[in-house]
Design a protein around this motif. Structure first.
Motif, PDB file in Angstrom:
ATOM      1  N   UNK A 142      38.449  44.863  36.479  1.00  0.00           N
ATOM      2  CA  UNK A 142      39.138  46.013  35.894  1.00  0.00           C
ATOM      3  C   UNK A 142      40.430  46.331  36.640  1.00  0.00           C
ATOM      4  N   UNK A 143      40.456  46.121  37.938  1.00  0.00           N
ATOM      5  CA  UNK A 143      41.652  46.488  38.700  1.00  0.00           C
ATOM      6  C   UNK A 143      42.794  45.503  38.495  1.00  0.00           C
ATOM      7  N   UNK A 144      42.510  44.301  37.977  1.00  0.00           N
ATOM      8  CA  UNK A 144      43.567  43.318  37.754  1.00  0.00           C
ATOM      9  C   UNK A 144      43.933  43.153  36.281  1.00  0.00           C
ATOM     10  N   UNK A 145      42.958  43.217  35.393  1.00  0.00           N
ATOM     11  CA  UNK A 145      43.242  42.954  33.985  1.00  0.00           C
ATOM     12  C   UNK A 145      44.090  44.051  33.338  1.00  0.00           C
ATOM     13  N   UNK A 146      44.024  45.268  33.852  1.00  0.00           N
ATOM     14  CA  UNK A 146      44.759  46.374  33.235  1.00  0.00           C
ATOM     15  C   UNK A 146      45.670  47.082  34.239  1.00  0.00           C
ATOM     16  N   UNK A 147      46.272  46.311  35.125  1.00  0.00           N
ATOM     17  CA  UNK A 147      47.245  46.884  36.054  1.00  0.00           C
ATOM     18  C   UNK A 147      48.381  47.563  35.282  1.00  0.00           C
ATOM     19  N   UNK A 365      44.842  50.952  41.904  1.00  0.00           N
ATOM     20  CA  UNK A 365      43.858  50.257  42.732  1.00  0.00           C
ATOM     21  C   UNK A 365      43.017  51.240  43.550  1.00  0.00           C
ATOM     22  N   UNK A 366      43.677  52.233  44.134  1.00  0.00           N
ATOM     23  CA  UNK A 366      42.955  53.241  44.919  1.00  0.00           C
ATOM     24  C   UNK A 366      42.080  54.096  44.014  1.00  0.00           C
ATOM     25  N   UNK A 367      42.542  54.353  42.785  1.00  0.00           N
ATOM     26  CA  UNK A 367      41.761  55.126  41.828  1.00  0.00           C
ATOM     27  C   UNK A 367      40.387  54.492  41.599  1.00  0.00           C
ATOM     28  N   UNK A 368      40.335  53.184  41.404  1.00  0.00           N
ATOM     29  CA  UNK A 368      39.054  52.533  41.130  1.00  0.00           C
ATOM     30  C   UNK A 368      38.146  52.502  42.351  1.00  0.00           C
ATOM     31  N   UNK A 369      38.721  52.327  43.515  1.00  0.00           N
ATOM     32  CA  UNK A 369      37.896  52.398  44.724  1.00  0.00           C
ATOM     33  C   UNK A 369      37.390  53.823  44.958  1.00  0.00           C
TER      34      UNK A 369
END
Length: 510
Positions: A142-147, A365-369
């Motif tokens: 999710x963090x790479x496919x919808x950057x 990226x920080x949002x998902x973590x």
């Protein structure tokens, strides 16, 4: 159904998730062999490239990199640590070597996430490897496919060094911070000094986050362990690095050159903080509306985190007590909002239009973590409250898999069907269309035409055919017919030409 559930155990699910994650990464690496440096990449590497061509000495290249840092600091911006690596993009050492840049950026992202989650999920929370593998795979997908910006997050070398490299260092700093808190060993403090030195000289977003986290740790833990006060040292190192960035003459010069004003005012900082908090509230709605398939990832994270924590708590391997879920949510929210501060202060307070999309990338990226940490902490709190109750679905692995996990899979499948059109917004699908349409092959061919001319030392004035600026997931800065344009100049100084511009000849796309 019982046979299917027993056969499709968590280890098999983990292997399937790893395979699917690896397949989702393939387009990123595949397109790396089509990408070319952007204008900044050429301009920042002009001195190191010249040093390599003239001497072939790595030491001379390093000296040229330090010279670039000084020049950059006084004329463009304050990120002195990142500026050193700006000048070392792979094309410095070999023509067509730029593919290594996206590889390095991607490896920074993958390695940072791997070591961070492996440490906190397996060492701190005590989860088994299959649950770590499932969660790591979901977060990477999710963090790479919808950057928010694929080209900025992967294919623009300068942006990758500015944002993704510090993101990895930030995750390593959190690991070292945790180990120092647990063991009080000096070596982890030394690691923190080095990491915060690098982060403080890279970008404001991660630097501000480090400042917030270290402040909280010192306030919360200093009474129990006096050695926690030594964290003031890496805190100050990071703060000094950020201050050096802020005082760079390059900040003023850069925005003056593009007709913008940049200033520092304490009242504007307060305003920016409140705007950042409001932005942090809106972010989940923005991300989920842009990528509804994210809801599927959240549901899967919820069910897998629960069973992973449940087994770990039953085996008494978890090192966290999960006593203050509301406080934890508030602190994570505040830390997450800090990722918006740099962009909001520049764009909404100072009205600067030249703000990089890299702040959006690392914020995402920080949002998902952050979401993952909140899910884990809240579920850990609930599980500890429910463990004393016997024979309920949520604390019995077999019943949980049958009545929670399996129905969740069915729901996720239904959501995937319902939101199937969102697949077209993913990086993998965009890459497929870009390659299948022939646009990628054409771009590679046009670049090959460029390189024949640019690498020919006998040609002093390079007249090049135009290349379409719309290159799908890739980043291309177009050379124009104005030889004073920045992109033209960047090509000119890197390849040592007297002039670089678009040919006056008529040109029609075939």
């Amino acid at each position: 159904m019982d046979k299917l559930i027993n056969w499709l155990n968590d280890k098999k699910l983990a292997i399937f998730a790893l395979i699917f994650m690896a397949a989702s990464l393939f387009p990123f690496f595949y397109l790396s062999h089509y990408v070319r440096p952007a204008g900044d990449d050429f301009g920042f590497a002009r001195h190191t490239h010249a040093a390599w061509l003239d001497t072939g000495s790595l030491w001379e290249v390093i000296k040229a990199a330090f010279f670039h840092v000084k020049l950059f600091y006084n004329s463009i911006g304050g990120e002195w640590f990142a500026a050193f690596f700006y000048s070392l993009m792979p094309e410095v050492f070999a023509p067509y070597g730029f593919w290594a840049g996206p590889y390095l950026i991607m490896l920074c992202h993958i390695a940072g996430t791997f070591f961070f989650l492996n440490y906190f999920l397996r060492k701190i929370l005590g989860m088994r490897w299959e649950y770590f593998a499932l969660i790591w795979s979901l977060i990477l997908i999710i963090s790479l496919q919808y950057l928010p910006s694929n080209n900025t997050g992967v294919y623009w070398f300068a942006a990758g060094v500015h944002y993704i490299l510090p993101h990895m260092l930030f995750l390593f700093a959190l690991i070292s911070l945790s180990k120092y808190i647990i063991t009080s060993e000096k070596k982890y403090l030394y690691y923190l000094l080095l990491l915060t030195f690098a982060i403080g000289g890279s970008n404001y977003s991660h630097g501000m986050l480090i400042i917030i986290i270290f402040t909280l740790m010192i306030i919360i833990l200093a009474k129990k362990n006096r050695k926690i006060l030594y964290l003031i040292l890496p805190f100050l190192i990071c703060l000094i690095g950020l201050f050096i960035q802020l005082k760079s003459p390059g900040n003023v010069h850069r925005f003056a050159n593009i007709g913008e004003e940049f200033g520092f005012d304490f009242s504007n900082v307060i305003k920016a903080i409140f705007l950042s908090l409001a932005e942090a509230i809106r972010n989940p709605f923005n991300y989920f509306s842009r990528a509804p398939l994210s809801i599927v990832i959240v549901l899967l994270l919820i069910v897998f985190c629960w069973i992973g924590l449940l087994t770990a708590l039953k085996e008494k391997k978890t090192l966290i007590s999960f006593r203050y879920p509301l406080l934890f949510i508030i602190l994570v929210f505040l830390a997450n909002s800090a990722m918006n501060l740099q962009r909001i202060y520049a764009v909404e307070i100072n009205g600067i239009e030249d703000a990089s999309s890299g702040t959006l990338v690392v914020g995402y990226l920080v949002f998902w973590l952050s979401w993952l940490s909140v899910i884990l902490y809240c579920e850990g709190y609930l599980i500890t409250k429910l463990l004393n109750k016997k024979k309920i679905i949520l604390t019995d692995e077999g019943l949980y898999r049958k009545y929670i996990l399996f129905p969740a899979f069915i729901l996720c499948f239904a959501l995937c069907v319902f939101f199937r059109s969102n697949v077209k917004d993913s990086f993998a699908y965009q890459s497929y269309v870009y390659v299948k349409s022939g646009a990628a092959a054409e771009y590679k061919w046009r670049i090959a035409e460029y390189m024949v001319i640019l690498l020919d030392d006998d040609i002093e004035e390079a007249y090049l055919k135009p290349i379409n600026n719309e290159q799908g997931p890739l980043l291309h800065w177009t050379i124009v017919d104005d030889e004073s344009n920045f992109v033209n100049w960047a090509y000119q100084v890197f390849y040592r030409k007297k002039l670089v511009k678009i040919s006056d000849e008529d040109w029609h796309w075939e």
